[in-house]
Design an enzyme around this catalytic site. Structure first.
Site, PDB file in Angstrom:
ATOM      1  N   ASN A 198       3.766   6.674  -2.849  1.00  0.00           N
ATOM      2  CA  ASN A 198       3.309   5.245  -2.113  1.00  0.00           C
ATOM      3  C   ASN A 198       1.826   5.362  -2.166  1.00  0.00           C
ATOM      4  OD1 ASN A 198       3.826   2.481  -1.092  1.00  0.00           O
ATOM      5  ND2 ASN A 198       2.907   3.540   0.467  1.00  0.00           N
ATOM      6  N   GLU A 199       0.964   4.510  -2.843  1.00  0.00           N
ATOM      7  CA  GLU A 199      -0.446   4.300  -2.600  1.00  0.00           C
ATOM      8  C   GLU A 199      -1.153   5.380  -2.293  1.00  0.00           C
ATOM      9  OE1 GLU A 199      -0.800   1.582   0.910  1.00  0.00           O
ATOM     10  OE2 GLU A 199       0.248  -0.095  -0.185  1.00  0.00           O
TER      11      GLU A 199
ATOM     12  N   GLN B  40       8.304   4.733   9.193  1.00  0.00           N
ATOM     13  CA  GLN B  40       8.176   3.444  10.027  1.00  0.00           C
ATOM     14  C   GLN B  40       9.582   2.955  10.427  1.00  0.00           C
ATOM     15  OE1 GLN B  40       5.485   1.943   6.366  1.00  0.00           O
ATOM     16  NE2 GLN B  40       4.951   0.899   8.087  1.00  0.00           N
TER      17      GLN B  40
ATOM     18  N   TRP C  72       7.257  -6.946   2.018  1.00  0.00           N
ATOM     19  CA  TRP C  72       7.045  -5.977   3.121  1.00  0.00           C
ATOM     20  C   TRP C  72       7.178  -6.745   4.538  1.00  0.00           C
ATOM     21  CZ3 TRP C  72       7.178  -0.643   3.285  1.00  0.00           C
ATOM     22  CH2 TRP C  72       6.873  -0.259   4.693  1.00  0.00           C
TER      23      TRP C  72
ATOM     24  N   ARG D 149      13.972  -1.266  -1.492  1.00  0.00           N
ATOM     25  CA  ARG D 149      12.915  -0.236  -1.461  1.00  0.00           C
ATOM     26  C   ARG D 149      12.784   0.515  -0.214  1.00  0.00           C
ATOM     27  NH1 ARG D 149       6.520   0.327  -1.655  1.00  0.00           N
ATOM     28  NH2 ARG D 149       6.735   2.287  -2.035  1.00  0.00           N
TER      29      ARG D 149
ATOM     30  N   HIS E 133       6.210   8.728   0.856  1.00  0.00           N
ATOM     31  CA  HIS E 133       5.472   7.513   1.587  1.00  0.00           C
ATOM     32  C   HIS E 133       4.864   8.313   2.834  1.00  0.00           C
ATOM     33  CE1 HIS E 133       5.472   2.996   2.187  1.00  0.00           C
ATOM     34  NE2 HIS E 133       4.394   3.522   3.086  1.00  0.00           N
TER      35      HIS E 133
ATOM     36  N   TYR F  93      -1.383  -7.175  -0.801  1.00  0.00           N
ATOM     37  CA  TYR F  93      -1.490  -7.900   0.108  1.00  0.00           C
ATOM     38  C   TYR F  93      -2.607  -9.073   0.158  1.00  0.00           C
ATOM     39  CZ  TYR F  93       1.637  -4.658   2.477  1.00  0.00           C
ATOM     40  OH  TYR F  93       3.053  -4.001   2.818  1.00  0.00           O
TER      41      TYR F  93
ATOM     42  N   ASN G 195       1.647  -2.393  -4.647  1.00  0.00           N
ATOM     43  CA  ASN G 195       1.564  -3.326  -3.518  1.00  0.00           C
ATOM     44  C   ASN G 195       0.387  -3.802  -3.349  1.00  0.00           C
ATOM     45  OD1 ASN G 195       3.809  -1.407  -3.112  1.00  0.00           O
ATOM     46  ND2 ASN G 195       3.010  -0.357  -1.383  1.00  0.00           N
TER      47      ASN G 195
ATOM     48  N   GLU H 110       5.805  -4.247  -2.884  1.00  0.00           N
ATOM     49  CA  GLU H 110       5.212  -4.716  -1.597  1.00  0.00           C
ATOM     50  C   GLU H 110       4.452  -5.824  -1.696  1.00  0.00           C
ATOM     51  OE1 GLU H 110       3.689  -2.133   1.307  1.00  0.00           O
ATOM     52  OE2 GLU H 110       4.910  -0.313   0.863  1.00  0.00           O
TER      53      GLU H 110
ATOM     54  N   GLU I 163       4.008   0.343  12.488  1.00  0.00           N
ATOM     55  CA  GLU I 163       2.790   0.103  11.545  1.00  0.00           C
ATOM     56  C   GLU I 163       1.708   1.093  11.760  1.00  0.00           C
ATOM     57  OE1 GLU I 163       2.557  -1.743   8.885  1.00  0.00           O
ATOM     58  OE2 GLU I 163       0.441  -1.703   8.645  1.00  0.00           O
ATOM     59  N   TRP I 164       2.016   2.488  11.633  1.00  0.00           N
ATOM     60  CA  TRP I 164       1.181   3.290  11.622  1.00  0.00           C
ATOM     61  C   TRP I 164       0.294   3.362  12.753  1.00  0.00           C
ATOM     62  CZ3 TRP I 164       3.560   6.532   8.396  1.00  0.00           C
ATOM     63  CH2 TRP I 164       4.216   5.811   7.110  1.00  0.00           C
TER      64      TRP I 164
HETATM   65  C1  GBH Z   1       1.099  -0.843   2.948  1.00  0.00           C
HETATM   66  O1  GBH Z   1      -0.162  -0.740   2.838  1.00  0.00           O
HETATM   67  C2  GBH Z   1       2.006   0.339   3.391  1.00  0.00           C
HETATM   68  O2  GBH Z   1       2.455   0.894   2.093  1.00  0.00           O
HETATM   69  C3  GBH Z   1       2.874   0.077   4.476  1.00  0.00           C
HETATM   70  O3  GBH Z   1       3.394   1.335   4.755  1.00  0.00           O
HETATM   71  C4  GBH Z   1       2.527  -0.601   5.371  1.00  0.00           C
HETATM   72  O4  GBH Z   1       3.156  -0.694   6.521  1.00  0.00           O
HETATM   73  C5  GBH Z   1       1.952  -2.072   4.749  1.00  0.00           C
HETATM   74  O5  GBH Z   1       1.127  -1.765   3.924  1.00  0.00           O
HETATM   75  C6  GBH Z   1       1.682  -3.049   5.838  1.00  0.00           C
HETATM   76  O6  GBH Z   1       0.415  -2.362   6.618  1.00  0.00           O
HETATM   77  O7  GBH Z   1      -8.578   0.428   7.308  1.00  0.00           O
HETATM   78  O8  GBH Z   1      -9.589  -1.468   6.397  1.00  0.00           O
HETATM   79  O9  GBH Z   1      -8.312  -0.026   5.050  1.00  0.00           O
HETATM   80  C7  GBH Z   1      -1.142  -1.680   2.632  1.00  0.00           C
HETATM   81  C8  GBH Z   1      -2.801  -1.218   2.419  1.00  0.00           C
HETATM   82  C9  GBH Z   1      -4.120   0.060   3.834  1.00  0.00           C
HETATM   83  C10 GBH Z   1      -3.668  -2.202   4.131  1.00  0.00           C
HETATM   84  C11 GBH Z   1      -4.611   0.283   4.985  1.00  0.00           C
HETATM   85  C12 GBH Z   1      -4.324  -2.163   5.404  1.00  0.00           C
HETATM   86  C13 GBH Z   1      -6.025  -0.855   6.794  1.00  0.00           C
HETATM   87  C14 GBH Z   1      -7.290  -1.478   6.957  1.00  0.00           C
HETATM   88  N1  GBH Z   1      -3.179  -1.228   3.752  1.00  0.00           N
HETATM   89  N2  GBH Z   1      -5.370  -1.114   5.181  1.00  0.00           N
HETATM   90  S1  GBH Z   1      -8.657  -0.470   6.366  1.00  0.00           S
END
Ligand code: GBH
Length: 477
Positions: free
Chosen positions: A167-168, A18, A430, A75, A121, A308, A306, A381, A437-438
């Protein structure tokens, strides 16, 4: 009133793909994210991490920035393909990649910033995906991951006290092998992928990620561990609040929480999947061999978390949309929502659809995990995007009051959880920088505004300045 312990670590996180860019420099091999994001229409505007925030070149500037933010931890993740370009246990090492990370680690230490490196990751070397389908092939990936981990322990171990393995794993499994939104992009949806089986592969991949993790931990403990050295995995966890008082809502929330948060966490502490998950999934869920179960049990010195957001959860009211592979993994009979029973929303909208600020949910999650597993929690995170932030110009964008409130409220939730007896050792936001962001392309999760149009120049946002004073005020001197 200082209320966080003296040894509390705080700072920000990033991940190699990233931020690093320079994907062809110094002998780096390709990863599945290079390949995936170069395919048309896999990412927003066809963006990739080819340049990202240019941090592979600008690492000294990044460290100086962190120093100015007052953090005591960082991190980040190591890029497997910089260290072993083809990834495997019989493949050559790349000294230039190893040298880069050594310089980087030394500089962090010189600046009093504790490194928290993650081994994996999501950027698997492409060669391993091509050779044996990566994490779908248990024995191969466990051996190759262990080998890669051993090289990192050997080359960097003197500079690292705390290692994060993976990671996750739950998100890598779900998005990469069911939804097809992340690399390697596998899914039953044939418009997305020629191959894949969304009903089975995510469980197999999740299982194999845990086995690989356990092998790396065993290697560390037997051959590399040093005084005070720690190692553990990082789990993504949402809190699930029952929508109302009904039995249906409570059991839906329990199911959601078990699938989304505990599925790949519990085996690390108990040696097996949660009983409810086994009941729900039957033979879709792989079984741990006796040996794997022994390896896994106790394979994390802490709970890397992690987190959110939180949701209300109830029994599904609307039929599942066709090809909703998220439900396959999270519960076909359950539904998450931000809308409460009384029409009141759980929290205001943020700048991405899946995250809203629910600090009370975070507190409940911390307390629940502490009660379940009794392991120190390392928050690795936590973060948010402000409403509309992605579309703002810098002058408005750096005034990120929404993020300030989010960070302040989430840190306060930690303080409260600690007061109630939970042990929390770190708070890592984070992210250090706005970054790649992927599948969303370039967004603005950072405490630093990055000008992607103008040479990736960095500008501190108000949140970075706020956090410096706020955290220093909370940590006992
Ligand atoms: C993190 O994942 C990652 O570790 C990091 O790389 C990333 O940049 C950061 O979050 C911010 O997004 O398709 O409905 O599941 C957090 C978990 C999983 C939350 C995927 C968002 C996408 C929506 N993430 N999810 S869904």
């Amino acid at each position: 009133m200082p209320s966080l312990p003296k040894d509390f670590l705080w700072g920000y996180a990033t991940a190699a793909y990233q931020v690093e860019g320079s994907t062809e420099m110094d002998g780096r091999g390709l990863s599945i994210w290079d390949t995936f994001s170069r395919q048309p229409s896999k990412t927003e505007d066809g963006k990739s991490g080819d340049v990202a925030t240019d941090s592979y070149k600008r690492w000294e500037e990044d460290i100086a920035l962190m120093k100015s933010y007052g953090v005591n931890a960082y991190r980040f993740s190591l890029s497997w393909s910089r260290i072993i370009p083809d990834g495997g246990r019989n493949d050559a090492l790349n000294r230039r990649g190893i040298e880069h990370y050594r310089k980087f680690l030394l500089k962090l230490r010189e600046n009093g910033i504790e490194p928290l490196p993650t081994l994996f990751h999501w950027d698997l070397p492409q060669t391993l995906q091509d050779r044996y389908l990566g994490f779908l092939c248990k024995d191969e990936i466990a051996a190759d991951f262990e080998n890669y981990a051993r090289i990192c322990f050997r080359e960097f171990g003197d500079l690292v006290d705390t290692w994060l393995t993976i990671n996750e794993p739950n998100i890598f499994a779900l998005l990469g092998h069911a939804i097809g939104a992340h690399a390697p992009g596998r899914s039953s949806d044939r418009t997305k992928s020629p191959e894949g089986d969304s009903a089975h592969e995510p469980y197999i991949v999740g299982h194999n990620l845990l086995v690989a993790h356990a092998h790396a931990v065993k290697a560390y403990r037997e051959d590399f561990a040093k005084e005070g050295g720690k190692i553990g995995i990082v789990i993504n966890g949402n809190w699930a609040e029952p929508y109302d008082d009904t039995v249906e809502s409570k059991s839906a929330a329990e199911e959601y929480y078990t699938r989304a948060t505990l599925h790949l966490a519990e085996p690390v502490y108990s040696g097996d999947y949660p009983a409810l998950l086994k009941k729900l999934l039957g033979n879709k869920l792989p079984e741990f061999t006796l040996e794997e179960s022994k390896l896994l049990k106790g394979s994390s010195d802490f709970f890397g978390l992690n987190h959110y957001t939180s949701f209300f959860v109830h029994k599904r009211k609307n039929p599942i949309p066709d090809a909703d592979f998220r439900s396959i993994f999270l519960g076909e009979d359950v539904e998450e929502t931000f809308h409460g029973p009384d029409g009141v929303e759980i929290a205001p909208e943020a700048g991405l659809s899946w995250v809203r600020p629910v600090p009370w949910g975070f507190k409940r999650l911390l307390i629940d995990l502490w009660k379940r597993y009794g392991k120190d929690i390392w928050v690795t995170e936590n973060g948010v995007i402000c409403p509309g932030e992605r579309y703002l110009q810098r002058k408005q964008g750096i005034n990120d009051q929404f993020r300030i409130n989010y960070f302040r409220d989430y840190v306060n939730a930690i303080v409260e959880a600690i007061e109630e007896g939970t042990v929390v050792k770190s708070y890592i936001g984070w992210s250090l920088l706005d970054n790649f962001e992927w599948q969303e392309g370039y967004t603005r999760f950072g405490v630093t505004w990055v000008d992607f149009e103008d040479g990736n120049k960095r500008y501190a946002k108000a949140s970075a300045i706020f956090m410096k004073t706020y955290m220093q005020g909370l940590i006992c001197s």
